[in-house]
Design a protein around this motif. Structure first.
Motif, PDB file in Angstrom:
ATOM      1  N   VAL A  13      19.617  26.553  18.821  1.00 11.04           N
ATOM      2  CA  VAL A  13      19.455  27.680  19.740  1.00 11.04           C
ATOM      3  C   VAL A  13      20.820  28.176  20.201  1.00 11.04           C
ATOM      4  O   VAL A  13      21.097  29.382  20.209  1.00 11.04           O
ATOM      5  CB  VAL A  13      18.571  27.290  20.946  1.00 11.04           C
ATOM      6  CG1 VAL A  13      18.638  28.346  22.050  1.00 11.04           C
ATOM      7  CG2 VAL A  13      17.134  27.064  20.499  1.00 11.04           C
ATOM      8  N   GLU A  14      21.695  27.245  20.575  1.00 10.12           N
ATOM      9  CA  GLU A  14      23.028  27.629  21.033  1.00 10.12           C
ATOM     10  C   GLU A  14      23.819  28.331  19.926  1.00 10.12           C
ATOM     11  O   GLU A  14      24.499  29.330  20.191  1.00 10.12           O
ATOM     12  CB  GLU A  14      23.780  26.392  21.530  1.00 10.12           C
ATOM     13  CG  GLU A  14      23.214  25.849  22.826  1.00 10.12           C
ATOM     14  CD  GLU A  14      23.755  24.476  23.185  1.00 10.12           C
ATOM     15  OE1 GLU A  14      24.591  23.925  22.435  1.00 10.12           O
ATOM     16  OE2 GLU A  14      23.323  23.941  24.229  1.00 10.12           O
TER      17      GLU A  14
ATOM     18  N   GLU B 135      22.475  31.844  19.549  1.00  5.41           N
ATOM     19  CA  GLU B 135      22.933  32.701  20.635  1.00  5.41           C
ATOM     20  C   GLU B 135      24.386  33.118  20.439  1.00  5.41           C
ATOM     21  O   GLU B 135      24.744  34.268  20.687  1.00  5.41           O
ATOM     22  CB  GLU B 135      22.754  31.986  21.976  1.00  5.41           C
ATOM     23  CG  GLU B 135      21.307  31.881  22.387  1.00  5.41           C
ATOM     24  CD  GLU B 135      21.094  31.068  23.647  1.00  5.41           C
ATOM     25  OE1 GLU B 135      22.022  30.351  24.084  1.00  5.41           O
ATOM     26  OE2 GLU B 135      19.974  31.146  24.207  1.00  5.41           O
ATOM     27  N   LYS B 136      25.209  32.202  19.965  1.00  7.33           N
ATOM     28  CA  LYS B 136      26.613  32.549  19.682  1.00  7.33           C
ATOM     29  C   LYS B 136      26.687  33.599  18.578  1.00  7.33           C
ATOM     30  O   LYS B 136      27.467  34.548  18.661  1.00  7.33           O
ATOM     31  CB  LYS B 136      27.387  31.291  19.225  1.00  7.33           C
ATOM     32  CG  LYS B 136      27.735  30.359  20.337  1.00  7.33           C
ATOM     33  CD  LYS B 136      28.517  29.177  19.765  1.00  7.33           C
ATOM     34  CE  LYS B 136      28.614  28.036  20.740  1.00  7.33           C
ATOM     35  NZ  LYS B 136      29.246  26.852  20.141  1.00  7.33           N
ATOM     36  N   PHE B 137      25.875  33.426  17.539  1.00  5.84           N
ATOM     37  CA  PHE B 137      25.878  34.340  16.405  1.00  5.84           C
ATOM     38  C   PHE B 137      25.501  35.769  16.844  1.00  5.84           C
ATOM     39  O   PHE B 137      26.112  36.743  16.423  1.00  5.84           O
ATOM     40  CB  PHE B 137      24.907  33.848  15.325  1.00  5.84           C
ATOM     41  CG  PHE B 137      24.851  34.742  14.121  1.00  5.84           C
ATOM     42  CD1 PHE B 137      25.844  34.701  13.161  1.00  5.84           C
ATOM     43  CD2 PHE B 137      23.797  35.619  13.950  1.00  5.84           C
ATOM     44  CE1 PHE B 137      25.790  35.516  12.042  1.00  5.84           C
ATOM     45  CE2 PHE B 137      23.725  36.438  12.833  1.00  5.84           C
ATOM     46  CZ  PHE B 137      24.734  36.382  11.880  1.00  5.84           C
ATOM     47  N   TYR B 138      24.492  35.853  17.713  1.00  5.77           N
ATOM     48  CA  TYR B 138      24.023  37.168  18.151  1.00  5.77           C
ATOM     49  C   TYR B 138      24.729  37.659  19.411  1.00  5.77           C
ATOM     50  O   TYR B 138      24.430  38.737  19.919  1.00  5.77           O
ATOM     51  CB  TYR B 138      22.506  37.163  18.384  1.00  5.77           C
ATOM     52  CG  TYR B 138      21.742  37.125  17.093  1.00  5.77           C
ATOM     53  CD1 TYR B 138      21.668  38.238  16.258  1.00  5.77           C
ATOM     54  CD2 TYR B 138      21.091  35.966  16.682  1.00  5.77           C
ATOM     55  CE1 TYR B 138      20.974  38.201  15.065  1.00  5.77           C
ATOM     56  CE2 TYR B 138      20.388  35.916  15.488  1.00  5.77           C
ATOM     57  CZ  TYR B 138      20.343  37.040  14.689  1.00  5.77           C
ATOM     58  OH  TYR B 138      19.665  37.027  13.510  1.00  5.77           O
ATOM     59  N   GLY B 139      25.662  36.870  19.940  1.00  5.61           N
ATOM     60  CA  GLY B 139      26.427  37.276  21.094  1.00  5.61           C
ATOM     61  C   GLY B 139      25.666  37.235  22.391  1.00  5.61           C
ATOM     62  O   GLY B 139      26.002  37.929  23.343  1.00  5.61           O
ATOM     63  N   VAL B 140      24.642  36.435  22.468  1.00  5.45           N
ATOM     64  CA  VAL B 140      23.862  36.281  23.688  1.00  5.45           C
ATOM     65  C   VAL B 140      24.599  35.288  24.589  1.00  5.45           C
ATOM     66  O   VAL B 140      25.016  34.241  24.161  1.00  5.45           O
ATOM     67  CB  VAL B 140      22.439  35.774  23.396  1.00  5.45           C
ATOM     68  CG1 VAL B 140      21.656  35.554  24.681  1.00  5.45           C
ATOM     69  CG2 VAL B 140      21.716  36.731  22.469  1.00  5.45           C
ATOM     70  N   THR B 141      24.760  35.637  25.862  1.00  2.00           N
ATOM     71  CA  THR B 141      25.436  34.704  26.773  1.00  2.00           C
ATOM     72  C   THR B 141      24.559  34.316  27.924  1.00  2.00           C
ATOM     73  O   THR B 141      23.619  34.899  28.258  1.00  2.00           O
ATOM     74  CB  THR B 141      26.733  35.322  27.341  1.00  2.00           C
ATOM     75  OG1 THR B 141      26.405  36.554  27.975  1.00  2.00           O
ATOM     76  CG2 THR B 141      27.730  35.501  26.253  1.00  2.00           C
TER      77      THR B 141
END
Length: 60
Positions: A50-51, A54-60
Motif C-alpha cells: 500500500v505504501e 501511494e508513493k508511486f501515485y504521489g498520494v501523501t
C-alpha cells in the motif's frame, strides 16, 4: 516447500493462553502459532505494498 523446526522456550502462563486460543478455534497450538505468524507476515507485506502504491501515485 520444505519445513524446518523452530523451537521456542515460553513460560507456562503464555503456553496456557496459546492452548486456550487454539482450542477455541479447534486447532493445535503449533497450527495456531504458525497461522498467527503467517497472518502477521501478510499484514506487513500488504502494508508495504500500500505504501509503495501511494508513493508511486504521489498520494501523501
Amino acid at each position: 516447500m520444505g519445513t524446518t523446526v523452530l523451537s521456542l522456550r515460553i513460560d507456562h502462563e503464555l503456553l496456557e493462553r496459546l492452548r486456550h486460543h487454539a482450542a477455541r478455534r479447534g486447532m493445535s497450538v503449533q497450527d495456531y502459532v504458525v497461522r498467527t505468524l503467517i497472518r502477521d507476515d501478510f499484514d506487513e507485506r500488504f502494508q508495504t505494498a500500500v505504501e509503495e502504491t501511494e508513493k508511486f501515485y504521489g498520494v501523501t
